[in-house]
Motif scaffolding. Structure first.
Motif: not given
Length: 387
Positions: A130-135, A141-147, A369-376
């Motif tokens: 979750l720290g990586v997702v936060a950074v 989408p919030g659904s990614v964090r909840v998943f 991967a998270v950075a790429v998807r977040a930018r998308h």
């Protein structure tokens, strides 16, 4: 205080604490540090005669699992996992993320004396993921964090079940029954709404029952962290949410860093690559690769078989990003490694290094991967706003 509650904080501090523990253990002061961590505190001849290392892994870590279980209960009862279909998707993905790493580990280490380490690559570190997702995940989408949250908690609970079943010897049935009774009493008491005058005695009573539960579980022979999971899942919603909020700074700033430091405080084996045990290679393969394959395959299949709606469904690239973060084993994987190879110090050290390396690989790939998807998703949002 806001910093201590940030999802980014524990990931950074965990990394620093683990690096510090590894560095100091391999410095000239390493022997003194090992002696300190192995110092016993508590009444001799009792279940409470534990080393400092075990007070951290058996005691403090139970507090972490208490807060994690409270968060899972919240998501299952009033959060985004209240609908059975939505809760089943991360549950099925977690199963895939447990079974495939086990299979890969046994493919490497099966048939050897190191096969007993198969539970090690089954866990996902909640704080790190979750720290990586936060950074890096601003815009996801919030659904990614909840998943990811549900996935990480569920397979950590699987890890705790492994601890209870596989690494429990000489079970004290009486102590275990006492623990169950105390958990039920804790759950009932935590649902009461005391008057203003009774809040302090009520809180002290809950604390006393919680400590008694932990002590009973410890004496039962079952790993004491099970107490934290049981108390967190049975605690009343109002009391649980308040407790989790109150404990969050201490868990992030003290509990997790101390465990990371103690668990990573191992001497790096002075052996050539071809002399490393199958346990090392099994963990190094199973955590990043096994988690990726298992979570993606099971999660993708679950969404289609359960008919997940388009709004709730994770896109395949988002699923891959979450699965890569699932390979960050760390906390529970280190605990499982300690239990599986505690008597074999060389294999235990190799497994610890393998968990740290595998988790680092998963963290780097997952962050990208998270950075790429977040930018998308940020671009998609900007495009929808413009139109």
């Amino acid at each position: 205080m806001k910093l201590l509650r940030s999802a980014r904080f524990p990931a950074v501090v965990l990394l620093i604490a683990a690096a510090l523990g590894l560095a100091l253990s391999n410095a000239p002061s390493g022997a003194a540090l090992a002696g300190f961590l192995d110092t016993h505190l508590g009444p001799r001849g009792t279940a409470f005669d534990l080393s400092i290392r075990h007070w951290i892994s058996d005691g403090l870590l139970a507090v972490f699992f208490l807060t994690a279980a409270i968060e899972l209960r919240h998501e299952l009862t009033v959060g985004r996992l209240t609908r059975p279909r939505e809760a089943l998707v991360p549950a099925i993905a977690a199963v895939g993320g447990v079974l495939v790493p086990i299979a890969l580990y046994l493919l490497v280490a099966g048939g050897t004396e190191y096969a007993r380490g198969w539970p090690i690559p089954t866990a996902t570190d909640i704080a790190f993921a979750l720290g990586v997702v936060a950074v890096f995940g601003r815009g996801l989408p919030g659904s990614v964090r909840v998943f990811l949250l549900a996935l990480a908690i569920l397979d950590d609970i699987v890890g705790i079940v492994f601890i209870a079943v596989l690494f429990t010897t000489d079970v004290n049935v009486v102590a275990l029954i006492v623990a169950v009774v105390l958990v039920v009493g804790f759950g009932v008491l935590s649902r009461l709404r005391p008057s203003s005058a009774m809040r302090v005695p009520w809180g002290l009573a809950l604390a006393a029952i919680g400590l008694a539960t932990w002590a009973a579980v410890l004496q039962s022979g079952v790993h004491a962290t099970i107490a934290g999971v049981a108390l967190g899942l049975t605690m009343g919603p109002r009391a649980g949410d308040r407790l989790a909020h109150a404990l969050e700074p201490a868990v992030n700033a003290v509990v997790l860093p101390l465990f990371a430091f103690a668990a990573a405080a191992v001497v790096i084996p002075q052996v050539a690559a071809d002399e490393l045990t199958p346990a090392f290679w099994g963990v190094l393969l199973a955590l990043p690769v096994g988690k990726l394959l298992g979570i993606v395959a099971a999660g993708w299949l679950a969404q289609r078989l359960l008919g997940t709606t388009a709004n709730a469904r994770l896109a395949l690239p988002d699923l891959i990003a979450a699965a890569l973060l699932g390979g960050i084993g760390f906390t529970v994987s280190l605990l499982l490694g300690e239990l599986a190879f505690g008597a074999d110090h060389e294999a235990g050290a190799e497994v610890t290094i393998a968990v740290l390396l595998a988790s680092t690989i998963a963290m780097l790939l997952g962050s990208t991967a998270v950075a790429v998807r977040a930018r998308h998703w940020r671009r998609a949002e900007a495009g929808s706003v413009e139109t």
